[in-house]
Design an enzyme around this catalytic site. Sequence first.
Site, PDB file in Angstrom:
ATOM      1  N   LYS A 122       1.388  -1.137  -0.109  1.00  0.00           N
ATOM      2  CA  LYS A 122      -0.051   0.264   0.241  1.00  0.00           C
ATOM      3  C   LYS A 122       0.694   1.539   0.111  1.00  0.00           C
ATOM      4  CE  LYS A 122      -2.037   2.077   3.184  1.00  0.00           C
ATOM      5  NZ  LYS A 122      -2.033   2.969   4.624  1.00  0.00           N
ATOM      6  N   ASP A 140      -6.885   0.771   0.537  1.00  0.00           N
ATOM      7  CA  ASP A 140      -5.786   0.494   2.152  1.00  0.00           C
ATOM      8  C   ASP A 140      -7.879   0.143   2.579  1.00  0.00           C
ATOM      9  OD1 ASP A 140      -8.220   2.630   1.705  1.00  0.00           O
ATOM     10  OD2 ASP A 140      -6.950   4.476   2.391  1.00  0.00           O
TER      11      ASP A 140
END
Length: 225
Positions: A122, A140
């Site tokens: 991420k 996320d």
Amino acid sequence: MRVTKKIKAEQLRRLSEVYKNDGTMLHFSSPFTLLVAVLLSAQCTDKRVNIITQRIFPRLDTPAKMAELSQEQLEMEIHDCGLYKAKAKNLLGMCHMLMENYHGEVPEDFDELVKLPGVGRKTANVVRSVAFGYPAIAVDTHVFRVSNRLKLSVGKTPNEVEEGLKKAIPMKDWSSAHHWLIWHGRRVCHARRPDCETCFLQNVCPSCTVNVEPWKPGEKTESEK
């Protein structure tokens, strides 16, 4: 509701119209300050991160400057951030690695980024997308939740959702769509109580709790009528 390619395209079209001007909330001035901000944002709101970075970046905006601190000193600098002890350890390790292996510069390559302490998929995707302009989708908690609810991409892990989104979204829109999904999760599609009553995706969302007629390809939305 069966979510077809046309319905996914309509979901993305509406999301792009509503959130086209919304990017990251994090304040940064360089790839390094963005990387620090993203690392701090784990289990911490962007608003809180911005308060912390506004306080520390005037003094600690390069790996060399931050690396001069001890673990205890950096913990004090970011003490009002969740998991601050682990984050301080990762930040210092990251700074030392950047100094030793990358001449103090944040690498653009994905495989090099994930070698840094505390940097996962991420974080690497956010930095590559926002700081360096590469097409990337960072998954996320908001992106994961909204993607699954819309069935834009269904998966049990962030990696599965990321791969599904890459197939559903044109590459040119990957980076922008990341932000569209985040903002929709923050403003409308909340974790506990999604605001289905006011959601502009009501008739293209299979998880919508409002009783509405499904959208048909070619049908105009209320705002277009």
